[in-house]
Design an enzyme around this catalytic site. Structure first.
Site, PDB file in Angstrom:
ATOM      1  N   LYS A 272      41.650  35.438  32.990  1.00 40.34           N
ATOM      2  CA  LYS A 272      41.152  36.765  32.596  1.00 40.34           C
ATOM      3  C   LYS A 272      42.429  37.436  32.131  1.00 40.34           C
ATOM      4  O   LYS A 272      43.598  36.807  31.869  1.00 40.34           O
ATOM      5  CB  LYS A 272      40.500  37.297  33.849  1.00 40.34           C
ATOM      6  CG  LYS A 272      39.114  36.543  34.163  1.00 40.34           C
ATOM      7  CD  LYS A 272      37.993  37.027  33.356  1.00 40.34           C
ATOM      8  CE  LYS A 272      36.639  35.949  33.489  1.00 40.34           C
ATOM      9  NZ  LYS A 272      36.171  36.066  34.708  1.00 40.34           N
TER      10      LYS A 272
HETATM   11  C1  LIG Z   1      34.638  35.640  35.273  1.00 40.31           C
HETATM   12  C2  LIG Z   1      33.550  36.285  35.692  1.00 40.31           C
HETATM   13  C3  LIG Z   1      32.893  36.780  36.674  1.00 40.31           C
HETATM   14  C4  LIG Z   1      33.371  36.016  38.147  1.00 40.31           C
HETATM   15  O1  LIG Z   1      34.567  36.246  38.264  1.00 40.31           O
HETATM   16  P1  LIG Z   1      35.494  35.225  39.473  1.00 40.31           P
HETATM   17  O2  LIG Z   1      36.422  36.118  39.563  1.00 40.31           O
HETATM   18  O3  LIG Z   1      35.572  33.970  38.811  1.00 40.31           O
HETATM   19  O4  LIG Z   1      34.399  35.149  40.632  1.00 40.31           O
HETATM   20  C5  LIG Z   1      31.773  37.537  36.732  1.00 40.31           C
HETATM   21  N1  LIG Z   1      31.212  37.941  35.612  1.00 40.31           N
HETATM   22  C6  LIG Z   1      31.926  37.823  34.598  1.00 40.31           C
HETATM   23  C7  LIG Z   1      31.312  38.467  33.193  1.00 40.31           C
HETATM   24  C8  LIG Z   1      32.991  36.938  34.437  1.00 40.31           C
HETATM   25  O5  LIG Z   1      33.650  36.735  32.978  1.00 40.31           O
END
Ligand SMILES: *Cc1c(COP(=O)(O)O)cnc(C)c1O
Length: 395
Positions: A189
């Site tokens: 991210k």
């Molecule tokens: C990555 C993601 C999540 C989950 O995030 P984590 O930190 O990996 O649990 C939830 N919603 C979206 C849209 C994502 O891209």
């Protein structure tokens, strides 16, 4: 042949020093670093409260619980997201439904939402919670969603897992229009704590409930106990909470990364601008640009114009991977997953999300990506589509 990943974290010596300092300190968890990261995140986003947790999936889950979502509740989200945006409601025993997307923004469609709310009001089946997702980092139409939320009486939990650093109507994405907003700090991210998540809100009581739920529902502050304590050891469990605490190491990394958000964001914007130029003449639908918001550019997702291209998405995808380019697909519509089909959803239920998915490919995008790498991606993609190679243009 070098391979180009679709995403890669940016870790500096400062990040390493921040984590190392915590390792040498007295507290690896439950020290001062998590509150410091939360305060810095809240300040950067112009929001009153930020609550850090283990990951965004847990952030979504705890936020649902804090809103009182449970058996009998109805939660609506978009089919074009990661599974967690919908699973969080199922964890609470709620019923999930989807609202189809706007093919331009690929976000939950306000027109589809309005129509579905109108019908749900007639049927007596209005939702308690809406979870819109800022797909690829592009903010949703939060102002219109807020109007509908106020009219129909549901809350908004914005899944901004892609949107750290994005802005909407001149403000950073973070609970200006939603009741709470969730961010992800997974390694792919925009900023990372390896694994990690954050909930932001303007609601002090909601933030307090999230802090309780994050740590077993346990209260230690003598002033918050239900009765005068027998001694200083007394704690009370007041809610059924969990252990969703972020560690001090992660928080130190997060605060260090947050300090570079602006520069990393500028790099993403420059890469997205250059992709727009390089890919302009290819048979693709490029990401939307809207004047009232700016994307965090977590992803650069293109949609192949399948009516123009005599190849399948699978062929294009394989050609890219064989050339060492780490393309990906975001997202298989959630309602088409076997688990969701087991709940009664069917292929065909949300045609705009399914149509987008059929041609979707996410191209590599990360702050350290070079211009030469981008040109290689564009040239390879042109060949894979059977189109003329893009001219090297200066963006
Ligand atoms: C990555 C993601 C999540 C989950 O995030 P984590 O930190 O990996 O649990 C939830 N919603 C979206 C849209 C994502 O891209």
């Amino acid at each position: 042949m070098t391979t180009i990943p679709y995403s890669r974290q940016t870790i500096t010596e400062d990040d390493i020093a921040a984590v190392t300092e915590v390792l040498r300190s007295d507290f690896l968890t439950q020290g001062a670093e998590v509150p410091r990261f939360e305060a810095a995140f809240a300040e950067r986003h112009g929001v009153a409260h930020a609550v850090a947790v283990t990951n965004a999936t847990e952030a979504l889950h705890l936020a649902c619980l804090a809103f009182g979502i449970g058996p009998g509740s109805r939660v609506w989200t978009t089919p074009n997201s990661f599974l967690a945006s919908a699973n969080c409601a199922l964890y609470c025993g709620a019923e999930v439904d989807f609202v189809d997307i706007d093919p331009l923004t690929r976000n939950l469609s306000v027109d589809a939402l309005r129509a579905k709310l109108h019908q749900a009001e007639l049927d007596g089946s209005l939702p308690q919670l809406l979870i819109p997702v800022d797909f690829a980092g592009l903010p949703c139409d939060l102002r219109e969603m807020r109007r509908l939320a106020d009219r129909y009486g549901f809350r908004i939990l914005e899944d901004a897992s892609h949107a750290t650093g994005a802005s909407y109507l001149g403000q950073p994405v973070a609970a200006a229009w939603s009741d709470a907003t969730v961010f992800s700090f997974h390694a792919v991210k925009v900023i990372t704590t390896a694994e990690g998540g954050m909930v932001t809100t303007q609601d002090a009581a909601l933030a307090e409930r999230l802090r309780l739920l994050r740590s077993h529902g346990v209260v230690r502050d003598p002033s918050a106990l239900s009765a005068p304590p027998e001694g200083p050891w007394v704690y009370e469990q007041q809610l059924l909470g969990r252990n969703a605490r972020m560690t001090e190491l992660q928080a130190a990394l997060g605060r260090s990364q947050l300090g570079r958000l602006a520069t990393m964001q500028a790099a993403r914007v420059a890469l997205a601008d250059r992709y727009d130029h390089l890919l302009a003449d290819l048979p693709l639908f490029l990401p939307a640009r809207l004047p009232d918001r700016s994307s965090a550019w977590h992803l650069y997702a293109v949609e192949i114009d399948l009516a123009q291209v005599g190849r399948t998405r699978a062929q294009v995808f394989s050609a890219m991977r064989e050339a060492g380019i780490g393309v990906n697909v975001h997202y298989i519509p959630i309602h088409t997953q076997p688990y969701y089909q087991g709940l009664g959803f069917r292929v065909g239920d949300f045609p705009a999300a399914e149509r987008y998915y059929a041609g979707a490919i996410s191209l590599p995008l990360f702050p350290a990506m070079s211009e030469a790498q981008q040109h290689h991606v564009a040239t390879t993609l042109a060949a894979a589509l059977g189109a003329a190679a893009p001219a090297r243009r200066v963006a």
